[in-house]
Design an enzyme around this catalytic site. Structure first.
Site, short mmCIF file in Angstrom:
data_model
loop_
_atom_site.label_atom_id
_atom_site.label_comp_id
_atom_site.label_asym_id
_atom_site.label_seq_id
_atom_site.Cartn_x
_atom_site.Cartn_y
_atom_site.Cartn_z
N ARG A 35 -68.76 -29.82 -15.31
CA ARG A 35 -69.77 -28.77 -15.45
C ARG A 35 -69.20 -27.36 -15.42
O ARG A 35 -69.84 -26.41 -15.84
CB ARG A 35 -70.82 -28.91 -14.35
CG ARG A 35 -70.31 -28.64 -12.94
CD ARG A 35 -71.39 -28.84 -11.91
NE ARG A 35 -70.91 -28.58 -10.56
CZ ARG A 35 -71.66 -28.73 -9.47
NH1 ARG A 35 -72.91 -29.13 -9.58
NH2 ARG A 35 -71.15 -28.48 -8.28
N GLY A 179 -63.19 -21.06 12.07
CA GLY A 179 -62.61 -22.36 11.75
C GLY A 179 -61.11 -22.25 11.59
O GLY A 179 -60.60 -21.33 10.94
N ALA A 182 -56.77 -26.18 7.97
CA ALA A 182 -55.77 -25.66 7.04
C ALA A 182 -56.28 -24.45 6.26
O ALA A 182 -55.57 -23.45 6.11
CB ALA A 182 -55.34 -26.77 6.08
N ASP A 310 -62.82 -35.92 -2.54
CA ASP A 310 -63.55 -35.29 -1.45
C ASP A 310 -64.98 -35.80 -1.31
O ASP A 310 -65.61 -35.60 -0.27
CB ASP A 310 -63.59 -33.77 -1.64
CG ASP A 310 -62.27 -33.11 -1.33
OD1 ASP A 310 -61.31 -33.82 -0.98
OD2 ASP A 310 -62.18 -31.87 -1.46
N HIS A 444 -25.41 -30.88 3.94
CA HIS A 444 -25.19 -29.71 4.79
C HIS A 444 -24.70 -28.55 3.93
O HIS A 444 -23.87 -28.73 3.05
CB HIS A 444 -24.14 -30.04 5.87
CG HIS A 444 -23.74 -28.86 6.69
ND1 HIS A 444 -24.51 -28.40 7.72
CD2 HIS A 444 -22.66 -28.03 6.62
CE1 HIS A 444 -23.92 -27.35 8.27
NE2 HIS A 444 -22.79 -27.11 7.61
#
EC number: 1.8.1.4
Length: 465
Positions: A35, A179, A182, A310, A444
Site C-alpha cells: 500500500r 522507552g 533498541a 512483526d 590479530h
C-alpha cells in the site's frame, strides 16, 4: 476475472519481499501487494535510514573529538536538513533496489490496500479501483506500527514516533525519550551526539531490559557519562504538547512526581501489529495480543494462510522476518531442505554508541532454566585494536553449559559489536562447543580476538587479561 497465483504476499517489508523472491526462485508464480513503498517500514522508515542518521552522528562525534586522535578541526557544525536528506536518499536507493529485484524475479507488484475476502482470494483497492487476486497460498507480512501513549498521541510536531524522529523539522534542544528498547536508545544516542540534552524514561528497572543485566548496567553508565539523564522504574503519567514544547509529568522510582518541560518527546514504547481490516476475523485466524499465531514454518491455524515478521510473535526484528519469509516460501513450495525457525539463534542488535549485540540466553535466563554455567568476560581495554581505535570501553561476555560446553549465549557492548555477533550466531547454529571455539585461530590485531578471549576466560584460560 481474478488474476491467479501460487502465492500472494501481503506486505513488502524485509519479510514479505524476501518471501516473494525465494518463492519465485523455487518456481512459484508470485504476486506481492503493497500500500505504500516497496521495502516496508524497515527499509523506508526504520532499520536503514536510522543507521544512516546514526552514521552521521558517529562521524560528527569523531569530528568534535578529533583532538583525541591528534587531529584539529575548527568550528565543527552540521546541517540537520542535509543529514536527514542523506538518510532519505539512502532509503530511496534501496527502495529502487527492491523494485529491481521484483522485476528480475518476475514478481507481479500490485499497489494498494489488500484484504483477504475469502479463502484464497484477495481484493486490492487503490484510487477507487479494485483488483481481484486468487492464490493457493497467502503470506501475511503486514508488519507493525509504533504504539502511541493512550493519553498523548504523537502529533509530529512536539510528540514524535520513530517516523517523525527520522525527519525532524528542527533540532531538539531538550529531548524526552519514553522507552529504552533498541529504538529508544538509538534515537537517544543520535540526538545526544548531535547536541541535544536527552532524558530517557524506562518503566522497568533497567534500560535495554531484554539484554543481559551487565550489558544494561554498562549502557546506563555509558549514556550517563555522555551527559544523558536515565530514569528507570519511572513512568510518564501525563504528556502535553504546547506551542513551544512538551510538558511531562514523570513518576520516579521513589514515587515522587516531577513536572518537567522538554522541547520534544519521542515515544518508543513498542509496536502494534497491522492486523486490522485485512480479513483475518472472518477467516478465524488465531492471534495472541493482536499478533498472529504461527508454527515454526509460518503456518496459521487456517489452511493456506501464512504469516511472518512483526505481525507475528517476538522478536520483532527485520532479519527474523526475512528468515521467516524464506522458511515459509520453502514450506509452501515443498522444498526438501526447509528447516523450522529457531528463534534461539536470532541475534539482536542496537546501533547506539556504544553498540549492543547478543544471541541466545542471558546468564540469568540460563540459570532460571536450571543450567549450571561457566561465564567468560573480556573487556575492550584488554584488546590492542580497540585501544588503537580509541574505543576501549565495553566487553564481551559468553555463557556456556558447564556439563556439555554448549554456547548458551553471547552478549556484547562496545564498538562494532553488531558486526562481531554473527561469529557466535554461526557457532550456535553449528552447535559448536567451547573446545572448537578455543581451537579456532582469530586474526590479530582485530576486535574479534576478544570473542576468543571471552571463551578462554570462561574456563580460566584468558591470555590478555
Amino acid at each position: 476475472m481474478a488474476d491467479t497465483f501460487d502465492l500472494v504476499v501481503l506486505g513488502s517489508g524485509p519479510g514479505g519481499y524476501v518471501a516473494a523472491i525465494r518463492a519465485a526462485q523455487l518456481g512459484l508464480k508470485v504476486a506481492i501487494v503493497e500500500r505504500e513503498k516497496l521495502g516496508g517500514i524497515c527499509l523506508n522508515w526504520g532499520c536503514i535510514p536510522t543507521k544512516a542518521l546514526l552514521r552521521s552522528s558517529e562521524v560528527y562525534h569523531y569530528i568534535t573529538h578529533a583532538d583525541a586522535y591528534g587531529l584539529s578541526v575548527e568550528k565543527p557544525s552540521f546541517d540537520l536538513a542535509k543529514v536527514v536528506d542523506r538518510s532519505r536518499k539512502v532509503a530511496g536507493q534501496l527502495n529502487s533496489g527492491v523494485k529491481g529485484l521484483m522485476k528480475k524475479n518476475k514478481i507481479t507488484v500490485v499497489e494498494g490496500e489488500g484484504k483477504i475476502v475469502a479463502k484464497g482470494r484477495l481484493s486490492v483497492a487503490k484510487d477507487g479501483k479494485t483488483t481481484e487476486l486468487e492464490a493457493k497460498n497467502i503470506i501475511i507480512a503486514t508488519g507493525a506500527r509504533a504504539r502511541d501513549l493512550p493519553f498523548a498521541k504523537a502529533d509530529g510536531k512536539r510528540i514524535w514516533t520513530y517516523r517523525h524522529a527520522m525527519v525532524p523539522p528542527e533540532m531538539p534542544k531538550k529531548l524526552l525519550v519514553i522507552g529504552s528498547g533498541a529504538i529508544g536508545v538509538e534515537f537517544a544516542s543520535f540526538y545526544s551526539d548531535m547536541g541535544a540534552d536527552v532524558t530517557i524514561v524506562e518503566m522497568l528497572d533497567r534500560i535495554l531490559p531484554v539484554e543481559d543485566a551487565e550489558v544494561s548496567d554498562f549502557m546506563a553508565k555509558a549514556l550517563t557519562k555522555q551527559g544523558m539523564t536515565i530514569l528507570t522504574g519511572a513512568g510518564v503519567e501525563k504528556l502535553e504538547a504546547t506551542g513551544s514544547g512538551v510538558k511531562a509529568t514523570i513518576k520516579g522510582a521513589d514515587g515522587k512526581v516531577m513536572n518537567q518541560e522538554f522541547s520534544h518527546a519521542i515515544v518508543a514504547i513498542g509496536i502494534a501489529p497491522n492486523t486490522e481490516n485485512i480479513g483475518l476475523e472472518a477467516l478465524g485466524v488465531k492471534s495472541t495480543k493482536g499478533h498472529i499465531d504461527t508454527d515454526p514454518y509460518g503456518r496459521t491455524n487456517v489452511d493456506g494462510i501464512w504469516a511472518i515478521g512483526d505481525v507475528t510473535g517476538p522478536p520483532w526484528l527485520a532479519h527474523k522476518a526475512s528468515h521467516e519469509g524464506v522458511v515459509a516460501a520453502e514450506a509452501i513450495a515443498g522444498h526438501k531442505g526447509v528447516h523450522p525457525m529457531d528463534k534461539g539463534n536470532i541475534p539482536g542488535c542496537t546501533y547506539s554508541r556504544p553498540q549492543v549485540a547478543s544471541v541466545g540466553l542471558t546468564e540469568a535466563k540460563a540459570k532460571e532454566g536450571g543450567r549450571k554455567v561457566k561465564v567468560g568476560k573480556f573487556p575492550f581495554i584488554g584488546n590492542g585494536k580497540a585501544i588503537a581505535l580509541g574505543e576501549a570501553e565495553g566487553f564481551i561476555k559468553t555463557v556456556f553449559d558447564e556439563a556439555t560446553g554448549e554456547l548458551l549465549g553471547a552478549h556484547m557492548i562496545g564498538a562494532e559489536v553488531t558486526e562481531l555477533i554473527e561469529g557466535y550466531v554461526v557457532a550456535r547454529q553449528l552447535e559448536t562447543t567451547e573446545a572448537e571455539l578455543m581451537h579456532t585461530v582469530f586474526p590479530h590485531p582485530t576486535l574479534s580476538e576478544m570473542m576468543h578471549e571471552s571463551v578462554l576466560g570462561a574456563y580460566g584460560r584468558a591470555l590478555h587479561f
